[in-house]
Design an enzyme around this catalytic site. Structure first.
Site, short mmCIF file in Angstrom:
data_model
loop_
_atom_site.label_atom_id
_atom_site.label_comp_id
_atom_site.label_asym_id
_atom_site.label_seq_id
_atom_site.Cartn_x
_atom_site.Cartn_y
_atom_site.Cartn_z
N ASP A 67 51.54 37.16 74.64
CA ASP A 67 52.57 37.20 73.54
C ASP A 67 53.52 35.85 73.43
OD1 ASP A 67 53.73 39.59 71.52
OD2 ASP A 67 55.27 38.91 72.86
N TYR A 77 63.19 34.88 69.23
CA TYR A 77 62.90 34.86 67.70
C TYR A 77 63.67 34.13 66.80
CZ TYR A 77 59.34 38.70 68.99
OH TYR A 77 58.48 39.15 69.72
N HIS A 115 46.75 44.78 71.38
CA HIS A 115 47.89 43.93 71.71
C HIS A 115 47.94 43.59 73.14
CE1 HIS A 115 50.57 40.49 70.98
NE2 HIS A 115 51.43 41.04 71.61
#
Length: 295
Positions: free
Chosen positions: A113, A220, A276
């Site tokens: 990730d 982010y 994921h």
């Protein structure tokens, strides 16, 4: 501090150390012989070092010197204020600092990730420091940018990245109801049982650390607001392994194949039933792939 942790796993003694690197203190969990080859494991969002609980013992028992840090902004590591502190270049420098503190010239680097984003970037910018590279369920940054522009389906799946740009609202939602949104995000999209209720107790402790949620979301925000040159596509020159769960709900598997084309010596392994959250879904298979690739 050296303690046996976590409960229920092989009783490998873990050393918990605070390491000064690149201007921040990172909490690092260590296992394995100091004389072994260095392996650094980089977790993703919304995890912390505990993501690698299934891998640490297996690698240490094979003679590797394993370091699993809480990356900046997470759990027990420093949480510098300001979005600029989470620039991709700074995150890569954290890794280089860990290698130097370990007294090594290079490391085997494993990332999942966001940890994989940092790993790609580090291998691009510091190839001489990376002996081997393992990426789990994240494409090369240049591939992601090009693919998302051309495929609305991937852009739609990445909606949360845009939501995270809103000030304070993501923090409010994530902390509400004992971190229900984050809990649902991982337990609800992984294979059943991949995250136990006991695991989630540890995750909530990490999320409850002062400043942690903002630090995590700032990764982010920094990506969008500081705009690193993700379009550039220097080739990965170090040997690398890309592990990809085909049931990933946020990243389309076509990007895995395109990413391998940017690697001089790359191998791609699809896990058909993994999501994921591959290290949690199929830990024994991941351990096998890592050990085979390392050796």
């Amino acid at each position: 501090m050296t303690i046996p942790y976590p409960k229920g796993h092989i009783m490998q003694l873990y050393s918990h150390q605070n390491i000064k690197t690149n201007g921040v203190n990172l909490h690092v969990v260590m296992a394995g012989p100091e004389s072994g080859p260095l392996v650094i494991l980089l977790h993703g969002f919304p995890e912390f070092w505990y993501e690698w609980r299934h891998q640490i013992d297996a690698l240490a028992e094979q003679g590797y010197r394993v370091w699993a840090p809480d990356q900046r902004g997470y759990n027990l590591s420093d949480k510098p204020q300001g979005i600029a502190a989470y620039a991709l270049n700074e995150l890569a420098k954290d890794v280089i600092g860990l290698i130097e503190v370990a007294g090594e010239q290079e490391t085997i680097l494993v990332g999942h990730d966001w940890g994989a984003v940092v790993s790609w970037w580090t291998a691009n910018n510091y190839p001489e420091k990376i002996k081997k590279l393992v990426i789990i369920n994240v494409p090369h940054h240049a591939v992601f940018i090009r693919y998302a522009r051309q495929h609305p389906s991937q852009l739609l799946k990445s909606w949360y990245m845009f939501f995270f740009q809103i000030p304070w609202l993501p923090e409010q939602i994530f902390t509400a109801n004992n971190f229900k949104a984050l809990t649902d995000a991982v337990q609800g999209t992984a294979q059943p049982g991949a995250y136990t209720d006991e695991d989630m107790v540890e995750y909530r402790k990490a999320w409850a650390q002062p400043g942690a949620i903002t630090g995590m979301v700032n990764w982010y925000r920094a990506l969008f607001q500081l705009r690193p040159d993700l379009d550039r596509s220097p080739r990965i020159t170090v040997p690398m392994l890309l592990i990809w769960g085909k049931k990933d709900h946020v990243l389309e598997a076509t990007m895995a194949e395109e990413s391998i084309r940017l690697c001089d010596d790359g191998k791609l392994v699809f896990l058909e039933n993994a999501t994921h959250w591959v290290p949690h879904d199929e830990p024994e298979r991941v351990n096998q792939l890592l050990i085979e690739f390392f050796s």
